[in-house]
Write a protein that holds these residues in place. Structure first.
Motif, PDB file in Angstrom:
ATOM      1  N   TYR A 163       0.879  -1.171   0.000  1.00  0.00           N
ATOM      2  CA  TYR A 163       0.000   0.000   0.000  1.00  0.00           C
ATOM      3  C   TYR A 163       0.916   1.220   0.000  1.00  0.00           C
ATOM      4  N   SER A 164       0.799   2.070  -1.014  1.00  0.00           N
ATOM      5  CA  SER A 164       1.760   3.168  -1.175  1.00  0.00           C
ATOM      6  C   SER A 164       1.086   4.533  -1.259  1.00  0.00           C
ATOM      7  N   TYR A 165       1.511   5.414  -0.359  1.00  0.00           N
ATOM      8  CA  TYR A 165       1.172   6.826  -0.479  1.00  0.00           C
ATOM      9  C   TYR A 165       2.113   7.536  -1.451  1.00  0.00           C
ATOM     10  N   ARG A 166       3.243   6.932  -1.733  1.00  0.00           N
ATOM     11  CA  ARG A 166       4.207   7.526  -2.656  1.00  0.00           C
ATOM     12  C   ARG A 166       3.742   7.318  -4.087  1.00  0.00           C
ATOM     13  N   GLN A 167       4.092   8.261  -4.956  1.00  0.00           N
ATOM     14  CA  GLN A 167       3.574   8.263  -6.319  1.00  0.00           C
ATOM     15  C   GLN A 167       4.182   7.158  -7.173  1.00  0.00           C
ATOM     16  N   GLU A 168       3.415   6.749  -8.179  1.00  0.00           N
ATOM     17  CA  GLU A 168       3.797   5.625  -9.019  1.00  0.00           C
ATOM     18  C   GLU A 168       5.088   5.887  -9.782  1.00  0.00           C
ATOM     19  N   PHE A 169       5.288   7.122 -10.267  1.00  0.00           N
ATOM     20  CA  PHE A 169       6.473   7.414 -11.084  1.00  0.00           C
ATOM     21  C   PHE A 169       7.751   7.143 -10.302  1.00  0.00           C
ATOM     22  N   LEU A 170       7.703   7.300  -8.969  1.00  0.00           N
ATOM     23  CA  LEU A 170       8.887   7.090  -8.140  1.00  0.00           C
ATOM     24  C   LEU A 170       9.035   5.637  -7.732  1.00  0.00           C
ATOM     25  N   ALA A 229       6.010  -7.712  -7.111  1.00  0.00           N
ATOM     26  CA  ALA A 229       5.520  -6.646  -6.245  1.00  0.00           C
ATOM     27  C   ALA A 229       4.165  -6.151  -6.748  1.00  0.00           C
ATOM     28  N   ASN A 230       3.130  -6.378  -5.951  1.00  0.00           N
ATOM     29  CA  ASN A 230       1.793  -5.865  -6.244  1.00  0.00           C
ATOM     30  C   ASN A 230       1.594  -4.592  -5.427  1.00  0.00           C
ATOM     31  N   VAL A 231       1.104  -3.544  -6.053  1.00  0.00           N
ATOM     32  CA  VAL A 231       1.015  -2.270  -5.332  1.00  0.00           C
ATOM     33  C   VAL A 231      -0.272  -1.540  -5.659  1.00  0.00           C
ATOM     34  N   ILE A 232      -0.840  -0.922  -4.645  1.00  0.00           N
ATOM     35  CA  ILE A 232      -1.969  -0.013  -4.800  1.00  0.00           C
ATOM     36  C   ILE A 232      -1.514   1.361  -4.341  1.00  0.00           C
ATOM     37  N   PHE A 233      -1.712   2.346  -5.201  1.00  0.00           N
ATOM     38  CA  PHE A 233      -1.332   3.723  -4.906  1.00  0.00           C
ATOM     39  C   PHE A 233      -2.569   4.516  -4.501  1.00  0.00           C
ATOM     40  N   SER A 234      -2.402   5.375  -3.499  1.00  0.00           N
ATOM     41  CA  SER A 234      -3.500   6.244  -3.084  1.00  0.00           C
ATOM     42  C   SER A 234      -2.934   7.446  -2.350  1.00  0.00           C
ATOM     43  N   LYS A 235      -3.560   8.597  -2.508  1.00  0.00           N
ATOM     44  CA  LYS A 235      -3.130   9.796  -1.792  1.00  0.00           C
ATOM     45  C   LYS A 235      -3.654   9.813  -0.359  1.00  0.00           C
ATOM     46  N   SER A 236      -4.693   9.018  -0.092  1.00  0.00           N
ATOM     47  CA  SER A 236      -5.295   9.019   1.241  1.00  0.00           C
ATOM     48  C   SER A 236      -6.031   7.709   1.476  1.00  0.00           C
ATOM     49  N   GLY A 237      -6.360   7.452   2.734  1.00  0.00           N
ATOM     50  CA  GLY A 237      -7.235   6.357   3.080  1.00  0.00           C
ATOM     51  C   GLY A 237      -6.608   5.002   3.297  1.00  0.00           C
TER      52      GLY A 237
END
Length: 341
Positions: free
Chosen positions: A29-36, A52-60
């Motif tokens: 679970y990543s608050y950091r942006q996908e480009f990085l 590596a499976n990842v979900i990006f989100s700014k919040s929550g």
């Protein structure tokens, strides 16, 4: 949980559920942006064979972890600031990172004392000063921002933003709550406008003459100076000097992006391997180049831009756990002095 977060939680299960127990998978679970993050994860998979499976989100994301409980598919939490790491600890959502590799790679100041989180990149909260209206040496410390000579000349984003709560927390730790309140009240009296916008917006305000000095994180300077899509930001960056405060004392305040091991991680061994990789020489170099941040691992070369425009400076070496524990008090002081009003 609102409807949006409930939907996102459902998506997490559908994305990760079938692989949560696989030894060659890790779920993030990543608050950091996908480009990085994406290039780092691709390098991790290439080196280890672990998908590596990842979900990006700014919040929550922390709310989602709470909702999922023991059934959560998440192994690793990546954050863009130390604040969410502290919140994850307070909500009992994380487990200790037991890794001698991480301990060797990351200095103690950037690690939780109880191993519940670790810093991956560092940045300093500095003072941007107008090249035209502020003489070199005219301001030297965070404390100087409280001097009445700066009345109507200071810009900053909200005092409640995590970056500023961290800075206020460091002043509480170093000076005590009473002096921190006095400082915050005096800085409020010196504001040129109501706190607003983001760190880049403060630099823009300096260029436009709305204020002469502003608080901001270091990496935004690199982002502005290289922003070809919005070239006006290049001019914002060129209008200011960068001041690392308190160089004759405790040093400039530092903060981090970081990682934590999810409490109910279904793939803890893979999770530890990922966190170790993110503190490796290869990953630290990638971090430094892509987002104009400082590597937390000693001995890693800075990006060319950082070396050219920031040079060596003295960093406050206080453990960030001793800073972030004051977030609630810092937030209360922001309200008490009416900083954002």
């Amino acid at each position: 949980m609102n409807a949006k977060h409930a939907l996102l939680a459902g998506l997490a299960f559908s994305t990760f559920g079938a692989v949560a127990q696989a030894a060659d998978e890790v779920n993030i679970y990543s608050y950091r942006q996908e480009f990085l993050i994406k290039p780092l994860l691709e390098a991790f998979t290439a080196e280890t064979g672990i998908k590596a499976n990842v979900i990006f989100s700014k919040s929550g994301l922390l709310e989602r972890l709470e909702h999922e409980g023991a059934n959560s598919p998440a192994d690793v939490i990546l954050t863009s600031d130390v604040g969410p790491l502290h919140d994850a600890v307070e909500r009992q959502l994380v487990a200790p990172i037991n890794s001698s590799t991480v301990e060797e790679n990351v200095p103690a100041q950037y690690r939780s004392k109880d191993d519940l989180w670790v810093g991956l990149t560092a940045r300093s909260r500095i003072i941007y000063t107008s090249k035209d209206r502020v003489e070199p040496g005219e301001i030297q410390t965070y404390e100087d921002l409280a001097d009445p000579k700066w009345k109507g000349r200071v810009c900053t984003r909200s005092g409640k933003h995590s970056y500023n709560l961290s800075l206020i927390g460091s002043i509480i730790e170093h000076k005590g709550e009473e002096q921190a309140e006095q400082w915050l009240s005096a800085v409020k009296d010196n504001l040129a406008r109501r706190p607003q916008g983001n760190d880049r917006g403060q630099v823009k305000a300096v260029m436009e003459g709305q204020c002469d000095v502003a608080l901001g994180n270091t990496y935004y300077y690199g982002k502005m100076l290289t922003n070809q899509e919005e070239p006006e930001q290049i001019e914002w960056a060129k209008s200011v000097n960068l001041l690392f405060p308190n160089q004759d004392g405790r040093g400039a305040h530092m903060s981090i992006s970081g990682a934590a091991l999810a409490k109910h991680a279904p793939n803890p061994e893979a999770a530890i391997k990922l966190i170790e990789f993110l503190t490796s020489e290869q990953a630290q170099k990638m971090y430094a180049e892509v987002n104009y941040e400082f590597p937390v691992r000693p001995g890693i070369e800075w990006s060319a831009l950082l070396k050219e425009h920031m040079g060596e400076f003295k960093a406050d070496d206080i453990n960030l756990g001793d800073v972030v524990k004051h977030r609630a008090t810092a937030s209360r002081l922001v309200d008490k002095v009416g900083f954002d009003n």
